[in-house]
Write an enzyme that holds these catalytic residues in place. Structure first.
Site, PDB file in Angstrom:
ATOM      1  N   TRP A 132       0.849  -1.194   0.000  1.00 59.60           N
ATOM      2  CA  TRP A 132       0.000   0.000   0.000  1.00 59.60           C
ATOM      3  C   TRP A 132       0.882   1.241   0.000  1.00 59.60           C
ATOM      4  O   TRP A 132       1.865   1.308   0.729  1.00 59.60           O
ATOM      5  CB  TRP A 132      -0.912  -0.038   1.234  1.00 59.60           C
ATOM      6  CG  TRP A 132      -1.777   1.164   1.377  1.00 59.60           C
ATOM      7  CD1 TRP A 132      -2.539   1.756   0.404  1.00 59.60           C
ATOM      8  CD2 TRP A 132      -1.970   1.933   2.568  1.00 59.60           C
ATOM      9  NE1 TRP A 132      -3.202   2.842   0.934  1.00 59.60           N
ATOM     10  CE2 TRP A 132      -2.876   2.970   2.245  1.00 59.60           C
ATOM     11  CE3 TRP A 132      -1.489   1.832   3.877  1.00 59.60           C
ATOM     12  CZ2 TRP A 132      -3.298   3.908   3.180  1.00 59.60           C
ATOM     13  CZ3 TRP A 132      -1.916   2.760   4.819  1.00 59.60           C
ATOM     14  CH2 TRP A 132      -2.805   3.797   4.458  1.00 59.60           C
ATOM     15  N   ASP A 213      -1.534  -5.948   8.945  1.00 53.23           N
ATOM     16  CA  ASP A 213      -2.366  -4.799   8.579  1.00 53.23           C
ATOM     17  C   ASP A 213      -3.687  -5.381   8.076  1.00 53.23           C
ATOM     18  O   ASP A 213      -3.719  -6.031   7.030  1.00 53.23           O
ATOM     19  CB  ASP A 213      -1.666  -3.987   7.480  1.00 53.23           C
ATOM     20  CG  ASP A 213      -2.485  -2.754   7.096  1.00 53.23           C
ATOM     21  OD1 ASP A 213      -2.020  -1.975   6.240  1.00 53.23           O
ATOM     22  OD2 ASP A 213      -3.595  -2.574   7.645  1.00 53.23           O
ATOM     23  N   LYS A 249     -13.434   0.228   5.086  1.00 56.95           N
ATOM     24  CA  LYS A 249     -14.029  -0.503   3.957  1.00 56.95           C
ATOM     25  C   LYS A 249     -15.179  -1.389   4.396  1.00 56.95           C
ATOM     26  O   LYS A 249     -16.258  -1.357   3.820  1.00 56.95           O
ATOM     27  CB  LYS A 249     -12.988  -1.367   3.241  1.00 56.95           C
ATOM     28  CG  LYS A 249     -11.580  -0.805   3.027  1.00 56.95           C
ATOM     29  CD  LYS A 249     -11.514   0.616   2.572  1.00 56.95           C
ATOM     30  CE  LYS A 249     -10.113   1.135   2.527  1.00 56.95           C
ATOM     31  NZ  LYS A 249      -9.548   1.187   1.197  1.00 56.95           N
TER      32      LYS A 249
HETATM   33  C1  LIG Z   1      -3.562  -2.154   3.194  1.00 52.89           C
HETATM   34  C2  LIG Z   1      -4.179  -0.919   3.789  1.00 52.89           C
HETATM   35  N1  LIG Z   1      -3.823  -0.547   5.029  1.00 52.89           N
HETATM   36  C3  LIG Z   1      -4.342   0.531   5.619  1.00 52.89           C
HETATM   37  C4  LIG Z   1      -5.276   1.310   4.983  1.00 52.89           C
HETATM   38  C5  LIG Z   1      -5.749   2.495   5.762  1.00 52.89           C
HETATM   39  O1  LIG Z   1      -6.953   2.998   5.526  1.00 52.89           O
HETATM   40  P1  LIG Z   1      -7.680   3.913   6.610  1.00 52.89           P
HETATM   41  O2  LIG Z   1      -6.644   4.807   7.204  1.00 52.89           O
HETATM   42  O3  LIG Z   1      -8.741   4.609   5.851  1.00 52.89           O
HETATM   43  O4  LIG Z   1      -8.245   2.978   7.625  1.00 52.89           O
HETATM   44  C6  LIG Z   1      -5.688   0.974   3.668  1.00 52.89           C
HETATM   45  C7  LIG Z   1      -6.698   1.804   2.921  1.00 52.89           C
HETATM   46  N2  LIG Z   1      -6.444   1.916   1.535  1.00 52.89           N
HETATM   47  O5  LIG Z   1      -6.673   3.137   1.067  1.00 52.89           O
HETATM   48  C8  LIG Z   1      -7.396   3.117  -0.110  1.00 52.89           C
HETATM   49  C9  LIG Z   1      -6.517   2.802  -1.318  1.00 52.89           C
HETATM   50  O6  LIG Z   1      -5.497   2.101  -1.199  1.00 52.89           O
HETATM   51  O7  LIG Z   1      -6.891   3.256  -2.390  1.00 52.89           O
HETATM   52  C10 LIG Z   1      -5.126  -0.159   3.057  1.00 52.89           C
HETATM   53  O8  LIG Z   1      -5.466  -0.537   1.808  1.00 52.89           O
END
Ligand SMILES: Cc1ncc(COP(=O)(O)O)c(CNOCC(=O)O)c1O
Length: 401
Positions: A132, A213, A249
């Site tokens: 990510w 994660d 999500k």
């Molecule tokens: C693997 C992972 N960790 C952590 C997160 C953290 O998301 P949040 O801080 O919203 O909980 C995300 C959210 N992704 O964001 C959208 C994208 O990749 O287009 C994530 O995919």
């Protein structure tokens, strides 16, 4: 003399910057497959019914807006750990999990990085290649050194499992291994249960510390338990580990910034001490977390009929993504006369598909076809409707060759 004059313009974020480009595009054919946010078949954002029901309940109660404790809402911290490990898991009964509410997944990862920086100086974090987009930023800003383990194999558009194992084995003893619990972002490629067993073996052999994660629990397969099986496998082996959680999500609470950091320790006493230090890190960073999202999760999970309705809605969301994944595959294999095998798309899971389109080709997707995606070739299937699969297949085939 101006003191801020020397500050330069920051580059657009690789993921959120795609949405800005999408918004600027006036062509009505445009399609936003950038940000990983669920859309309905009508390509509209979706607020789960169960969230609206919980919020109506909360409004009726007329709750106040007092500060939460530093560690967050107790009812949320309880249910989030139970959701992750299973309420009947011995680690819960033995009170060996230190959980504090975090600012969604990102904030929870950041607090964990701050814990690593403070208590494991010199330890490195291994992150998958690719991973990510924000992982590197989080560890850089927390001054935690990281390096990559092989993960994606472009030749097979699959998992480079032997490379992954080799790199984890070669890492200095006691490294932190960052693992995507389910629905790997950006590839959508997850280890099989057998491969998870081997990953646990090598991590145990080297006394590494697993750091999960979990941003898609229940959203990948549609089942909360199935999507937590990798974490539960490691916990069942008696390993200490960290898990960052997000409800962006699976409960659609993107903007509420609700998540948690869980640290599974070897004793209840250690968990108490770790929790106290997590609080000490949180206090100067943001003092205490936002209350609204925590109450929504506590109500949705705590009230049986809401909990079962949530599970139905998660299955619906996961189901819609699975069906557009299938439909995209069908369109590609029907239209592409080159005989290329597109079945890798069906082997991927969760919100994303890794198309294998490189930076130049993904630019053709936006410049010529008005399809917006990240430059690493990732498309968010959550932003795709069944009606648009033919068009997307045409765009991919045109850009691929
Ligand atoms: C693997 C992972 N960790 C952590 C997160 C953290 O998301 P949040 O801080 O919203 O909980 C995300 C959210 N992704 O964001 C959208 C994208 O990749 O287009 C994530 O995919």
């Amino acid at each position: 003399v101006s003191r801020f004059e020397g500050i330069t313009m920051a580059p657009p974020d690789p993921i959120l910057g795609v949405s800005e480009a999408f918004k600027a595009d006036t062509n009505e054919l445009k399609l936003n497959l950038g940000v990983g946010a669920y859309r309905t078949e009508d390509l509209q954002p979706y607020v789960l019914n169960v969230v609206k029901k919980a919020e109506n309940l909360m409004l009726e109660r007329g709750e106040n807006k007092e500060y939460l404790p530093i560690e967050g809402l107790a009812a949320f911290n309880k249910v989030t750990a139970e959701l992750l490990f299973g309420a009947d898991n011995p680690v819960i009964q033995q009170q060996r999990v230190a959980t504090i509410q975090g600012l969604s997944g990102t904030g929870s990862l950041r607090i964990a990085a701050a814990l690593i920086e403070r208590y494991f100086p010199g330890s490195k974090v291994l992150i998958s290649s690719p991973t990510w987009g924000n992982h590197k930023n989080i560890f850089n800003d927390a001054s935690v050194p990281w390096f990559e383990y092989r993960y994606y194999d472009p030749k097979t558009v699959g998992l480079d499992f032997s490379g992954m194992i080799e790199d984890i084995k070669a890492a200095p003893e006691g490294s932190f291994i960052l693992l995507h619990g389910c629905a790997h972002n950006p590839t959508g490629i997850d280890p099989t249960p057998e491969q998870w067993e081997k990953i646990a073996d090598v991590i145990q052999e080297k006394n590494h510390i697993p750091f999960f994660d979990v941003a898609y629990q229940g959203f990948a397969s549609g089942s909360l338990d199935e999507d937590a099986s990798s974490v539960r496998l490691f916990a069942a082996r008696g390993m200490e580990l960290l898990v960052a959680q997000s409800y962006s999500k699976n409960l659609g609470l993107y903007g509420e910034r609700i998540g948690a950091i869980n640290v599974l320790c070897s004793s209840a006493d250690a968990a108490t001490r770790v929790k106290s230090q997590l609080k000490r890190l949180a206090r100067p960073m943001y003092s205490n977390p936002p209350i609204h999202g925590a109450r929504i999760v506590a109500n949705v999970v705590g009230i049986p009929e809401l909990f079962s309705e949530w599970k139905e809605e998660m299955e619906m969301m996961a189901g819609r993504i699975k069906s557009v994944r299938q439909k995209l595959y069908d369109s590609l294999s029907r239209k592409d006369k080159s005989g290329k095998d597109w079945s890798f798309i069906l082997k991927q899971i969760g919100m994303f598909s890794f198309t294998g389109l490189n930076k130049v080709k993904s630019e053709n997707m936006s410049n010529k076809w008005h399809v917006y995606m990240t430059k690493d070739g990732r498309i968010s299937l959550a932003g795709l409707s069944a009606a648009k699969c033919e068009y997307l297949a045409d765009a991919i085939i045109d850009s691929y060759y």
